[in-house]
Write a protein that holds these residues in place. Structure first.
Motif, PDB file in Angstrom:
ATOM      1  N   GLY A  19      43.763  12.608  53.424  1.00 46.36           N
ATOM      2  CA  GLY A  19      44.206  13.271  54.638  1.00 46.36           C
ATOM      3  C   GLY A  19      43.495  12.863  55.907  1.00 46.36           C
ATOM      4  N   ALA A  20      42.549  11.933  55.813  1.00 49.11           N
ATOM      5  CA  ALA A  20      41.786  11.563  57.009  1.00 49.11           C
ATOM      6  C   ALA A  20      42.585  10.663  57.946  1.00 49.11           C
ATOM      7  N   ALA A  21      43.341   9.742  57.376  1.00 50.97           N
ATOM      8  CA  ALA A  21      44.129   8.802  58.181  1.00 50.97           C
ATOM      9  C   ALA A  21      45.150   8.135  57.277  1.00 50.97           C
ATOM     10  N   LEU A  22      46.258   7.702  57.859  1.00 50.42           N
ATOM     11  CA  LEU A  22      47.237   6.947  57.086  1.00 50.42           C
ATOM     12  C   LEU A  22      46.633   5.596  56.715  1.00 50.42           C
ATOM     13  N   PRO A  23      46.640   5.216  55.437  1.00 50.13           N
ATOM     14  CA  PRO A  23      46.061   3.929  55.044  1.00 50.13           C
ATOM     15  C   PRO A  23      46.666   2.754  55.805  1.00 50.13           C
ATOM     16  N   GLU A  24      47.993   2.803  56.038  1.00 48.47           N
ATOM     17  CA  GLU A  24      48.652   1.707  56.757  1.00 48.47           C
ATOM     18  C   GLU A  24      48.127   1.600  58.184  1.00 48.47           C
ATOM     19  N   TYR A  25      47.914   2.754  58.809  1.00 48.45           N
ATOM     20  CA  TYR A  25      47.365   2.757  60.162  1.00 48.45           C
ATOM     21  C   TYR A  25      45.924   2.285  60.144  1.00 48.45           C
ATOM     22  N   LEU A  26      45.172   2.752  59.169  1.00 53.67           N
ATOM     23  CA  LEU A  26      43.754   2.419  59.109  1.00 53.67           C
ATOM     24  C   LEU A  26      43.557   0.914  58.990  1.00 53.67           C
ATOM     25  N   GLU A  27      44.406   0.248  58.225  1.00 55.93           N
ATOM     26  CA  GLU A  27      44.282  -1.208  58.087  1.00 55.93           C
ATOM     27  C   GLU A  27      44.487  -1.898  59.429  1.00 55.93           C
ATOM     28  N   LEU A  28      45.444  -1.411  60.215  1.00 57.99           N
ATOM     29  CA  LEU A  28      45.669  -1.979  61.547  1.00 57.99           C
ATOM     30  C   LEU A  28      44.471  -1.707  62.463  1.00 57.99           C
ATOM     31  N   ALA A  29      44.028  -0.450  62.488  1.00 57.72           N
ATOM     32  CA  ALA A  29      42.948  -0.062  63.398  1.00 57.72           C
ATOM     33  C   ALA A  29      41.651  -0.795  63.075  1.00 57.72           C
ATOM     34  N   LEU A  30      41.404  -1.056  61.789  1.00 58.13           N
ATOM     35  CA  LEU A  30      40.162  -1.715  61.401  1.00 58.13           C
ATOM     36  C   LEU A  30      40.201  -3.217  61.628  1.00 58.13           C
ATOM     37  N   ASN A  31      41.345  -3.744  61.997  1.00 59.19           N
ATOM     38  CA  ASN A  31      41.441  -5.158  62.376  1.00 59.19           C
ATOM     39  C   ASN A  31      41.742  -5.306  63.861  1.00 59.19           C
ATOM     40  N   SER A  32      41.436  -4.273  64.632  1.00 62.62           N
ATOM     41  CA  SER A  32      41.722  -4.283  66.070  1.00 62.62           C
ATOM     42  C   SER A  32      40.498  -4.708  66.869  1.00 62.62           C
ATOM     43  N   ASN A  33      40.738  -5.084  68.112  1.00 60.66           N
ATOM     44  CA  ASN A  33      39.645  -5.439  69.012  1.00 60.66           C
ATOM     45  C   ASN A  33      38.722  -4.248  69.245  1.00 60.66           C
ATOM     46  N   GLN A  34      39.303  -3.030  69.226  1.00 57.86           N
ATOM     47  CA  GLN A  34      38.483  -1.849  69.456  1.00 57.86           C
ATOM     48  C   GLN A  34      37.449  -1.667  68.355  1.00 57.86           C
ATOM     49  N   PHE A  35      37.892  -1.761  67.096  1.00 58.37           N
ATOM     50  CA  PHE A  35      36.953  -1.545  65.995  1.00 58.37           C
ATOM     51  C   PHE A  35      35.901  -2.644  65.952  1.00 58.37           C
ATOM     52  N   PHE A  36      36.347  -3.907  66.043  1.00 59.30           N
ATOM     53  CA  PHE A  36      35.380  -5.001  65.961  1.00 59.30           C
ATOM     54  C   PHE A  36      34.460  -5.031  67.176  1.00 59.30           C
ATOM     55  N   GLY A  37      34.974  -4.561  68.324  1.00 55.01           N
ATOM     56  CA  GLY A  37      34.104  -4.450  69.494  1.00 55.01           C
ATOM     57  C   GLY A  37      33.014  -3.419  69.255  1.00 55.01           C
ATOM     58  N   SER A  38      33.387  -2.321  68.626  1.00 56.14           N
ATOM     59  CA  SER A  38      32.395  -1.301  68.292  1.00 56.14           C
ATOM     60  C   SER A  38      31.394  -1.829  67.276  1.00 56.14           C
ATOM     61  N   LEU A  39      31.899  -2.566  66.280  1.00 54.95           N
ATOM     62  CA  LEU A  39      31.012  -3.145  65.266  1.00 54.95           C
ATOM     63  C   LEU A  39      30.033  -4.121  65.905  1.00 54.95           C
ATOM     64  N   ALA A  40      30.536  -4.935  66.833  1.00 55.19           N
ATOM     65  CA  ALA A  40      29.680  -5.907  67.515  1.00 55.19           C
ATOM     66  C   ALA A  40      28.534  -5.205  68.232  1.00 55.19           C
ATOM     67  N   GLY A  41      28.834  -4.033  68.811  1.00 58.45           N
ATOM     68  CA  GLY A  41      27.811  -3.291  69.513  1.00 58.45           C
ATOM     69  C   GLY A  41      26.753  -2.707  68.595  1.00 58.45           C
ATOM     70  N   MET A  42      27.103  -2.597  67.309  1.00 60.65           N
ATOM     71  CA  MET A  42      26.157  -2.058  66.333  1.00 60.65           C
ATOM     72  C   MET A  42      25.217  -3.125  65.773  1.00 60.65           C
ATOM     73  N   LEU A  43      25.647  -4.381  65.833  1.00 61.34           N
ATOM     74  CA  LEU A  43      24.897  -5.441  65.168  1.00 61.34           C
ATOM     75  C   LEU A  43      23.607  -5.762  65.903  1.00 61.34           C
ATOM     76  N   ARG A  44      22.573  -5.990  65.137  1.00 68.07           N
ATOM     77  CA  ARG A  44      21.294  -6.385  65.721  1.00 68.07           C
ATOM     78  C   ARG A  44      21.345  -7.877  66.066  1.00 68.07           C
ATOM     79  N   GLU A  45      20.463  -8.337  66.870  1.00 65.75           N
ATOM     80  CA  GLU A  45      20.407  -9.740  67.268  1.00 65.75           C
ATOM     81  C   GLU A  45      20.139 -10.616  66.041  1.00 65.75           C
ATOM     82  N   GLY A  46      20.832 -11.717  65.943  1.00 66.24           N
ATOM     83  CA  GLY A  46      20.637 -12.635  64.814  1.00 66.24           C
ATOM     84  C   GLY A  46      21.443 -12.267  63.598  1.00 66.24           C
ATOM     85  N   ALA A  47      22.437 -11.379  63.759  1.00 68.77           N
ATOM     86  CA  ALA A  47      23.221 -10.957  62.593  1.00 68.77           C
ATOM     87  C   ALA A  47      24.209 -12.023  62.154  1.00 68.77           C
TER      88      ALA A  47
END
Length: 426
Positions: free
Chosen positions: A132-160
């Protein structure tokens, strides 16, 4: 051809917005219904291992193909002999591949769309959506979006980033944020992107069908006309050369320098590497005039035997043979198609034990179909070029849609396109 020709992002936005419906009062989701949540809030990590080694369905994640059989992707098995440490991926579960590529700068998330469980390397992360948290089909799209990867990039430490593989820690990955609209909006976004993906698939299938038509035309040439040796209808045939790599003055100029891997194109006007006038004069590289057909004489895989058409002056290396037509005997573009009709024959004539290659002598003595008159050539050429033009336009449209897809998805997720108040017409 479909009516999706010359599509731009603006066209896609117009298609989404074309019919605007006034929703019943209170039916539209408010801004507060859209949330940015950490991935950990909507998924659970899966760490079930193939301890008994019975599951041999090894999967891999491809940016282009999603989660697919490893043997299908690599045409061979590259998994470890001992797969007891591999993770089991059940139907509907997700896999994150940290490998980077030109089209996936921060890796790829894919979902197991089959009904059978598979196994993946322990280098991958496996997880599933919480009920019930999210539609799996939607989640696959959202997790391959610029928004998600942009957020992930902001989490990564230098040299990752190292050797094409992101060294993403579990805490970093699951702390990255994902856009989570109401379920009804998730469904609408899935429908829009799904319609776009279906159109891309249809265009790809159309291009493949046109390629079969083209191959049929090439086969018909041999059945309809007599044959002559290539040497009988060309005024010149010559290969190029490679300027010395030790001389920096020979490279980086403005003369395109064609290699065998770049030959198969109906309109060759440039190359991936350039040489200088000094490099041209100081080597056996030669300029090929527009209107010539070029043939790859050797190279990796199926490179040898490929033919392309030169539309602008270009130089070549020694692996490329230029065929300059005698235009009193053959139309330049007809020569291209006639040579292509014998691609398989040329490849069979290649000689050599470790890597069979062609030579100028083998190419120019190859027979090709040749109508008796230029008028007959022109008639055949008109039909062939029409198919090729349609095929090129279809592929270009599919490519435009692929390029527009990430921006369209981002526009839906950041609400640049207000999907909630529209009737979908994608």
């Amino acid at each position: 051809m479909s009516d999706w020709q010359q599509t731009t992002l603006g066209d896609l936005q117009t298609r989404v917005h074309r019919k605007v419906a006034v929703p019943p009062q209170g039916s539209r989701a408010s801004m507060s219904d859209w949330r940015q949540v950490s991935l950990a809030e909507v998924v659970t990590r899966v760490t079930t291992k193939n301890v008994d080694g019975t599951n041999q369905n090894v999967l891999t994640v491809s940016a282009e193909h999603g989660l697919i059989s490893q043997e299908s992707f690599f045409t061979k098995k590259v998994a470890s002999k001992d797969t007891s440490g591999y993770y089991i991926v059940g139907p509907g579960q997700f896999v994150y591949n940290k490998s980077t590529s030109k089209s996936a700068a921060y890796g790829t998330v894919a979902r197991n769309l089959s009904n059978a469980p598979g196994i993946v390397s322990p280098l991958y992360l496996v997880f599933e959506a919480k009920d019930g948290a999210a539609l799996p089909e939607y989640l696959e799209l959202a997790l391959n979006s610029n928004q998600f990867f942009g957020s992930l990039a902001g989490m990564l430490r230098e040299g990752a980033r190292s050797h094409g593989l992101l060294n993403v820690r579990l805490k970093e990955f699951y702390a990255a944020t994902v856009t989570l609209p109401p379920a009804s909006v998730q469904e609408r976004i899935v429908k829009v992107i799904g319609a776009l993906d279906a159109q891309i698939t249809a265009l790809d299938a159309e291009a493949e069908a046109l390629d079969e038509v083209y191959r049929g035309f090439l086969l018909s040439l041999g059945a309809r006309y007599g044959e002559v040796k290539i040497s009988e209808v060309v005024s010149r045939a010559f290969a190029g050369g490679t300027p010395s790599r030790s001389n920096s003055q020979f490279y980086g100029g403005d003369i395109p320098w064609l290699k065998s891997g770049e030959v198969e194109n109906d309109s060759i006007v440039t190359a991936s590497e350039f040489i200088t006038e000094a490099g041209l004069q100081g080597s056996s590289a030669k300029m090929v005039p527009p209107g010539a057909t070029v043939v790859a004489m050797y190279g990796q895989g199926d490179t040898k035997g490929r033919a392309g058409f030169v539309d602008a002056p270009i130089s070549t290396n020694q692996a490329v043979l230029a065929l300059v037509p005698d235009e009193s005997l053959v139309l330049p573009r007809f020569l291209l198609h006639a040579v292509r009709s014998k691609t398989d024959d040329l490849r069979h004539r290649a000689v050599g034990s470790s890597q069979p290659n062609l030579s100028k002598g083998l190419v120019v003595t190859q027979t090709i179909p040749m109508p008796d008159s230029l008028a007959d050539q022109k008639q055949a050429l008109a039909a062939i070029d029409s198919v090729r033009a349609n095929q090129a336009a279809t592929r270009a449209e599919a490519d435009r849609l692929r390029e527009a897809r990430p921006t369209l998805l981002s526009s839906l997720l950041d609400r640049t396109i207000d999907i909630e108040s529209t009737e979908l017409e994608v």
